[in-house]
Motif scaffolding. Structure first.
Motif, mmCIF file in Angstrom:
data_model
loop_
_atom_site.group_PDB
_atom_site.id
_atom_site.type_symbol
_atom_site.label_atom_id
_atom_site.label_comp_id
_atom_site.label_asym_id
_atom_site.label_seq_id
_atom_site.Cartn_x
_atom_site.Cartn_y
_atom_site.Cartn_z
ATOM 1 N N ASP A 1 0.815 -1.214 0.000
ATOM 2 C CA ASP A 1 0.000 0.000 0.000
ATOM 3 C C ASP A 1 0.848 1.263 0.000
ATOM 4 N N TRP B 1 -8.102 -1.725 1.046
ATOM 5 C CA TRP B 1 -6.711 -1.344 0.824
ATOM 6 C C TRP B 1 -6.380 -1.329 -0.665
ATOM 7 N N HIS C 1 -4.990 -4.497 -2.431
ATOM 8 C CA HIS C 1 -5.664 -5.777 -2.206
ATOM 9 C C HIS C 1 -5.804 -6.530 -3.528
ATOM 10 N N PHE D 1 -2.402 3.980 6.411
ATOM 11 C CA PHE D 1 -2.035 4.175 5.014
ATOM 12 C C PHE D 1 -0.958 5.248 4.865
#
Length: 172
Positions: A26, A115, A118, A171
Motif C-alpha cells: 500500500d 486497501w 488488495h 495508510f
C-alpha cells in the motif's frame, strides 16, 4: 479460454491501483481506479444472499463471479491520486477514499478489501483454491458505468469516523 492447466496451478489476480514500485505494498500506491468489494457467499447464506446484499449498493461497473462469492467493482470516473510526498494532502485524499470504501464494505458485509493493493481474482481465469475443482471466474461488465467518489458519499457518511482515521493513519 485456456483451461486451468494454462495457469500452471497459479491463481491470477489484479489490483485496482497504480504502484510507484514493483512491489504490491500500500505504501507504494500512487492511485486507485476503483473500489472493489469481495462479498462471500458463506457470509450471506449462499449466492442469493450475496446478490441481495449487493443490491443495497448502486449497480457496479463489473460483477465478477469468483466461485465462492462476488467481487463488485465500482470503477471511478477519475482515479484517486495519492500524493506520496505530501502527508497532509495524502491524509485528506485517502480519508475520502477510505470513508467511501469502508462504508460500502460495511453495507454489504464484505471482506476487508478497502486497501489499494488488495488482490482480486482476474476475470476469465480459473479460481484454483481447490485444484481438483477449478472454477472459471466469470464477469458481467457495464463498460459505460463509472462513479465519482462523491457519488458514493451516502456510504461514506455511514462509516464510523474513528475507523476511517485508523485506516488513514495506517495508510499514510
Amino acid at each position: 479460454v485456456p483451461g486451468p492447466d494454462g495457469q500452471g496451478g497459479d491463481s491470477i489476480h489484479y489490483i485496482p491501483a497504480a504502484l510507484e514500485r514493483p512491489r504490491r505494498l500500500d505504501r507504494w500506491a500512487t492511485a486507485v481506479g476503483a473500489i472493489v468489494l469481495d462479498i462471500d457467499d458463506r457470509d450471506h447464506g449462499g449466492r442469493r444472499g450475496t446478490l441481495a446484499a449487493l443490491a443495497q449498493l448502486p449497480r457496479p461497473t463489473a460483477t465478477v463471479i469468483t466461485g465462492g462469492g462476488v467481487h463488485a467493482a465500482f470503477v471511478l470516473r477519475e482515479a484517486v491520486h495519492f500524493p506520496l510526498g505530501d502527508e497532509a494532502v495524502l491524509a485528506t485524499v485517502s480519508r475520502s477514499y477510505f470513508a467511501a470504501a469502508l462504508g460500502m464494505q460495511d453495507t454489504v458485509a464484505a471482506d476487508s478489501t478497502a486497501w489499494p493493493s488488495h488482490l482480486f481474482r482476474c476475470p476469465q481465469t480459473f479460481h484454483l483454491k481447490d485444484p481438483s475443482r477449478p472454477v472459471l471466474v466469470e464477469v458481467d461488465v457495464d463498460p459505460g458505468r463509472f462513479f465519482n467518489l462523491s457519488d458514493l458519499g451516502d456510504f461514506a457518511s455511514s462509516v464510523d469516523l474513528d475507523r476511517v482515521e485508523v485506516a488513514v493513519t495506517e495508510f499514510v
